[in-house]
Design a protein around this motif. Sequence first.
Motif, PDB file in Angstrom:
ATOM      1  N   HIS A 176      -5.920   1.846  -3.107  1.00 12.94           N
ATOM      2  CA  HIS A 176      -6.398   0.682  -2.357  1.00 12.94           C
ATOM      3  C   HIS A 176      -5.854   0.620  -0.926  1.00 12.94           C
ATOM      4  CE1 HIS A 176      -7.607  -0.928  -6.338  1.00 12.94           C
ATOM      5  NE2 HIS A 176      -8.525  -1.548  -5.604  1.00 12.94           N
ATOM      6  N   LEU A 177      -4.800   1.369  -0.638  1.00 17.10           N
ATOM      7  CA  LEU A 177      -4.209   1.304   0.707  1.00 17.10           C
ATOM      8  C   LEU A 177      -5.004   2.150   1.697  1.00 17.10           C
ATOM      9  CD1 LEU A 177      -0.412   1.657  -0.146  1.00 17.10           C
ATOM     10  CD2 LEU A 177      -1.603  -0.422   0.523  1.00 17.10           C
ATOM     11  N   ALA A 178      -5.054   1.659   2.956  1.00 12.07           N
ATOM     12  CA  ALA A 178      -5.750   2.399   4.025  1.00 12.07           C
ATOM     13  C   ALA A 178      -4.777   3.406   4.634  1.00 12.07           C
ATOM     14  CB  ALA A 178      -6.252   1.430   5.087  1.00 12.07           C
ATOM     15  N   LEU A 179      -4.554   4.525   3.898  1.00 14.87           N
ATOM     16  CA  LEU A 179      -3.600   5.532   4.338  1.00 14.87           C
ATOM     17  C   LEU A 179      -4.309   6.786   4.832  1.00 14.87           C
ATOM     18  CD1 LEU A 179      -1.084   5.348   1.333  1.00 14.87           C
ATOM     19  CD2 LEU A 179      -0.913   4.163   3.516  1.00 14.87           C
ATOM     20  N   LEU A 237       5.930   5.785  -2.716  1.00 13.43           N
ATOM     21  CA  LEU A 237       4.917   4.764  -2.440  1.00 13.43           C
ATOM     22  C   LEU A 237       5.556   3.485  -1.899  1.00 13.43           C
ATOM     23  CD1 LEU A 237       1.898   4.451  -2.529  1.00 13.43           C
ATOM     24  CD2 LEU A 237       2.072   3.508  -4.832  1.00 13.43           C
ATOM     25  N   CYS A 238       6.760   3.125  -2.422  1.00 12.45           N
ATOM     26  CA  CYS A 238       7.474   1.955  -1.896  1.00 12.45           C
ATOM     27  C   CYS A 238       7.743   2.127  -0.396  1.00 12.45           C
ATOM     28  CB  CYS A 238       8.797   1.763  -2.643  1.00 12.45           C
ATOM     29  SG  CYS A 238       8.607   0.928  -4.231  1.00 12.45           S
ATOM     30  N   SER A 239       8.168   3.351  -0.012  1.00 12.15           N
ATOM     31  CA  SER A 239       8.455   3.635   1.400  1.00 12.15           C
ATOM     32  C   SER A 239       7.180   3.519   2.249  1.00 12.15           C
ATOM     33  CB  SER A 239       9.048   5.031   1.514  1.00 12.15           C
ATOM     34  OG  SER A 239       9.175   5.411   2.852  1.00 12.15           O
ATOM     35  N   ILE A 240       6.075   4.063   1.725  1.00 13.97           N
ATOM     36  CA  ILE A 240       4.806   4.021   2.469  1.00 13.97           C
ATOM     37  C   ILE A 240       4.321   2.590   2.639  1.00 13.97           C
ATOM     38  CG2 ILE A 240       2.365   4.656   2.329  1.00 13.97           C
ATOM     39  CD1 ILE A 240       3.277   7.325   1.049  1.00 13.97           C
ATOM     40  N   ALA A 256       6.077  -0.175   2.553  1.00 13.15           N
ATOM     41  CA  ALA A 256       6.964  -0.899   3.465  1.00 13.15           C
ATOM     42  C   ALA A 256       6.588  -0.628   4.922  1.00 13.15           C
ATOM     43  CB  ALA A 256       8.414  -0.507   3.201  1.00 13.15           C
ATOM     44  N   LYS A 257       6.286   0.652   5.221  1.00 11.64           N
ATOM     45  CA  LYS A 257       5.896   1.021   6.580  1.00 11.64           C
ATOM     46  C   LYS A 257       4.565   0.365   6.969  1.00 11.64           C
ATOM     47  CE  LYS A 257       5.140   5.108   9.463  1.00 11.64           C
ATOM     48  NZ  LYS A 257       5.013   6.567   9.464  1.00 11.64           N
ATOM     49  N   GLU A 258       3.602   0.390   6.031  1.00 13.15           N
ATOM     50  CA  GLU A 258       2.307  -0.241   6.285  1.00 13.15           C
ATOM     51  C   GLU A 258       2.460  -1.750   6.483  1.00 13.15           C
ATOM     52  OE1 GLU A 258      -0.905   1.052   6.601  1.00 13.15           O
ATOM     53  OE2 GLU A 258       0.270   2.897   6.830  1.00 13.15           O
TER      54      GLU A 258
END
Length: 810
Positions: free
Chosen positions: A169-172, A193-196, A198-200
Amino acid sequence: MNSEIKTLPLLPLRGILVFPYMVIHLDVGREKSVQAIEEAMVDNKMIFLATQREAQTDEPGVDDIYQVGTVAEVKQLLKLPGGTIRVLVEGIARAKIRTYEGLEPYFKVEIDQYSEEFEKSSEIEALMRSLVYQFEQYVKLSKRIPPETVVSVVNLEEPGRLADIIASHLALRIEDKQKVLESIDIVERLEKLCSIVAKELEIVELERKINIRVRKQMEKTQKEYYLREQMKAIQKELGEKDERVAECEELREKIAKAKLPKEVEEKAIKEVERLEKMPPMAAEATVVRNYLDWVLSLPWSKSTRDRLEIKAAEQILDDDHYGLKNPKERIIEYLAIRKLAKKMKGPILCLVGPPGVGKTSLGRSIARALERKFIRISLGGVRDEAEIRGHRRTYVGAMPGRVIQGMRQAGSKNPVFLLDEIDKMASDFRGDPASALLEVLDPEQNSTFSDHYIESSFDLSNVMFITTANNMWSIPRPLLDRMEVIQISGYTEEEKLEIAKRHLLPKQIKEHGLTADMLSLSETAMRKMIREYTRESGVRSLERNLASLCRKTAKRIVAKEATKVKITAQNLEQFLGVPRYRYGVAEQYDEVGIVTGMAWTEVGGDTLVIEVTTYKGNGRMTLTGKLGDVMKESAQAGYSYVRSRAGELEIPGELFEKYDMHIHIPEGAIPKDGPSAGITMATAIASVLTGRKVRHDVAMTGEITLRGRVLPVGGIKEKVMAAHRAGIKMIIMPLDNKKDLEDIPGNIRKQLEFKLVDHMDQVLELALLEKEETNSLSVPEAAATMDNPPFTTGVEHQEVQQQGGTQLPS
């Protein structure tokens, strides 16, 4: 984590990545991909989905596809027009390619399919809760994901499935999603995924702040606009008008239309806002209004188109000015370059010459030839730097400098700008205006000229600057280095005659209200006027005499004494009086101790008579005629040379000890200095000591050394033209000045005999006559004995003073 080996067709994906538990539609159009789908449908509907590294690659190879992908099941298949197939797939499990078993007609790969087995620990539970919380915050801030998705995610118990669904669901970027997909270990996957997320979350928060700031600014602008419109409407209904508001609105409209540079526009708007907040009668409000008026009236972007037709420009320059070959040629070269190179910095020309030769009017003609605006400012006597750079606005009565004032007057950014009398600037405690001009006249700096009043850079690189000066040596060296000097030395008699006929006489006739048939002036009368009533390099005195003729003609016609006046050489004296100058030879006789020299002055060349006499004394030398240090040193050097050559010249040694020598240059009230009279004085000294006469039709110039070497001097053209005016036949000049002969007009060169010398012996041989020689015009020679050495008589002194351009006594 267990794995299972399978062989499946491979479907490469472009710009998309499929996670396990993800259901998605795919449009398949490439031939290999279609073959892979068909193979999967024939078999067990299972297919392996792996993403390409570069989405632009149409025919990917083995190295262009990621190794880790997703095993999926084809749920639905629909064939579309054009051979494209739309399939609905559902991700089943992660898998990694072991080997490629086939590359044609589709990719067939052997894979390791991973099954997710885990034991729920407190670490996994903590990571899941953290991930869910961050995802909830992300959904709240981004507004891109429906809130219902959060509900479905919260209820998930499987950590691997939770991570995959959130990642889908994330726009990565594809690279970030691939990293999550390649994380086989569940704990590693959750941490990554937690790190990603948090950055988003940080990025989304920053986006939100930016949006809020932009919205507030827009709301403020809209609010101000709305309130202003309301105020206008209320004032209109009441029949009132706030002058201050109206003035500021008018200024804003002018700023919007003026096409100012961004930096200047921002500063002008800021000043309008300041003006709006000030009381109408505040003293500073007037300062701000004046500043805005200056800024808005300057030609920041306005320019005129140059006329680049060379023939038309040549015709205009020839119509306006006779002669002046070098300046005209330089202007035509500039036009030719402008036609070839559209972008060119304006040249800086410096016209140097005596008064009255047409330097200022030439600038006006250049502007007319180029079809540019013409601006002239005089720098004579300017001693304040603020005249060039302007005053700072903190001073009472502050104004921009003359350069910016001129640009405002021109109304275009590419005028012809004449800086007159640049050699007559001065400097004192208020600054050095010549140094301030460096920024104006330096092509590398003037594109960002900064005036203290305007406080913004103004581009002067398109301006064609022309400066004028009478004397090149008075211009500061750094300033002179920025300019291209064009010497205008003066006019010959023939040029003056043509200028008078073509320009001066028609101009004066028109200015005095006459017509061409009322006044007739013969060419012989005009030539006599040039020779006997004027003695100058330019034509100002000639124009004044023509004006005098026109005045006297007008008087006779108005008094009805005549209907037409005809002036000839015979009746010219009735109109202009007795001739002021003698035209012809500088000296009528060959005499002892009298030599004609040549001098350069700020108003052109002139001849200079040098007299030497001796009388009984004790060997002293007297110098008179208001001579400068250089002339005195030249006289000493000449005397020393002659004394050192006494034996060769047959001069008795007792003369130097028993007789005093007096060197005099007539017109004693006029200061004289310069290094060009050395050989002239040495010749006069040698003449009086040897008793040999000097040729009266010879003029000379050059500096002397103690060894008798003749050194080069300057101003050759002006000096030669002066000698020609005086009727000299032979010119003696230094050999090193041979190159300067090219500057002398051809018709004058033909009438004169030039003798180039490099030693004083040659000068004496050419200038001195032998004792036994006589000339048809010679006076009786004075006795040359020891008791009565040669000298010039009082009668001869008087005769000398009447020569060489000196005004006759009335």
